[in-house]
Design a protein around this motif. Structure first.
Motif, PDB file in Angstrom:
ATOM      1  N   THR A  76       0.833  -1.203   0.000  1.00 42.31           N
ATOM      2  CA  THR A  76       0.000   0.000   0.000  1.00 42.31           C
ATOM      3  C   THR A  76       0.870   1.256   0.000  1.00 42.31           C
ATOM      4  O   THR A  76       0.601   2.202  -0.754  1.00 42.31           O
ATOM      5  N   ALA A  80       1.009   3.985  -2.985  1.00 40.96           N
ATOM      6  CA  ALA A  80       0.272   5.179  -2.564  1.00 40.96           C
ATOM      7  C   ALA A  80       0.677   6.385  -3.403  1.00 40.96           C
ATOM      8  O   ALA A  80       1.851   6.722  -3.493  1.00 40.96           O
ATOM      9  N   ASP A  82      -1.416   9.263  -3.049  1.00 40.76           N
ATOM     10  CA  ASP A  82      -2.029  10.401  -2.386  1.00 40.76           C
ATOM     11  C   ASP A  82      -1.947  10.228  -0.870  1.00 40.76           C
ATOM     12  O   ASP A  82      -1.678   9.133  -0.366  1.00 40.76           O
ATOM     13  N   THR A  85      -4.282   7.486   1.016  1.00 36.69           N
ATOM     14  CA  THR A  85      -3.819   6.104   0.864  1.00 36.69           C
ATOM     15  C   THR A  85      -2.602   5.858   1.744  1.00 36.69           C
ATOM     16  O   THR A  85      -2.476   4.806   2.380  1.00 36.69           O
ATOM     17  N   VAL A  88      -3.632   5.317   5.287  1.00 29.94           N
ATOM     18  CA  VAL A  88      -4.088   3.931   5.494  1.00 29.94           C
ATOM     19  C   VAL A  88      -2.880   3.027   5.717  1.00 29.94           C
ATOM     20  O   VAL A  88      -2.850   2.228   6.655  1.00 29.94           O
TER      21      VAL A  88
END
Length: 183
Positions: A76, A80, A82, A85, A88
């Motif tokens: 992730t 990513a 942005d 994201t 997260v």
């Protein structure tokens, strides 16, 4: 050996989270500080909550789930594009960080003979300290070799979690527990 590999990844993530946020995600200092504060809360929740899950599903399954979480976090973070994201990914790292630290200690305690607990925890501490060198060194070497590409650096750190997960499959904690109780 399994502990050394997954701890190398964890130590790299801990040591380099702020650098990755600023260099790869272009976070400001204020955003990075807020991220680290929130991730610490997530880590505490992971440490607290995962203890109950580990009791329910067992040491190896719990650690496998945590290592899978680390692998998902690395993927992730790598992809990513942005801030949401990356938030997260960072909070998943916090959850896994707290969980893996708690689960690692629980496994060491479970496998330690009563008369040698200090020795076992000392060895675990040595592995953690050694890992705190290898993880960031790997990240730095890959980032340097690929001209400042922090995304490849974090992907290289993910290899430690993959190897740790592979080594975990050969761990028989019940056999180790029997040996600890017989000692």
């Amino acid at each position: 050996v399994c502990i050394l590999f997954y701890q190398a990844g964890i130590m790299a993530v801990i040591a380099l989270a702020a650098i990755y946020a600023q260099e790869a995600m272009k976070f400001t200092t204020q955003q990075t500080i807020m991220l680290i504060l929130v991730v610490n809360v997530t880590a505490a929740a992971g440490a607290f909550g995962f203890g109950y899950l580990q009791d329910a599903i067992g040491h190896v399954r719990a650690m496998a789930l945590i290592l899978a979480g680390w692998i998902v976090m690395i993927a992730t973070a790598y992809f990513a594009d942005d801030a949401p994201t990356f938030w997260v990914a960072a909070n998943l790292a916090g959850l896994c960080m707290g969980s893996s630290q708690a689960a690692g200690r629980a496994i060491i305690g479970y496998l330690s003979p009563r008369t040698r607990e200090a020795e076992f925890f000392g060895l675990w501490g040595l592995a953690v300290k050694a890992a705190s060198i290898f993880g960031p060194l790997t990240y730095g070497a890959v980032t340097w070799a690929f001209h400042g590409n922090h995304r490849l650096g974090i992907l290289a750190v993910g290899a430690y979690f993959v190897v740790g997960l592979a080594l975990l499959t050969g761990l028989d904690v019940e056999r180790g527990r029997r040996a600890a109780l017989e000692a």
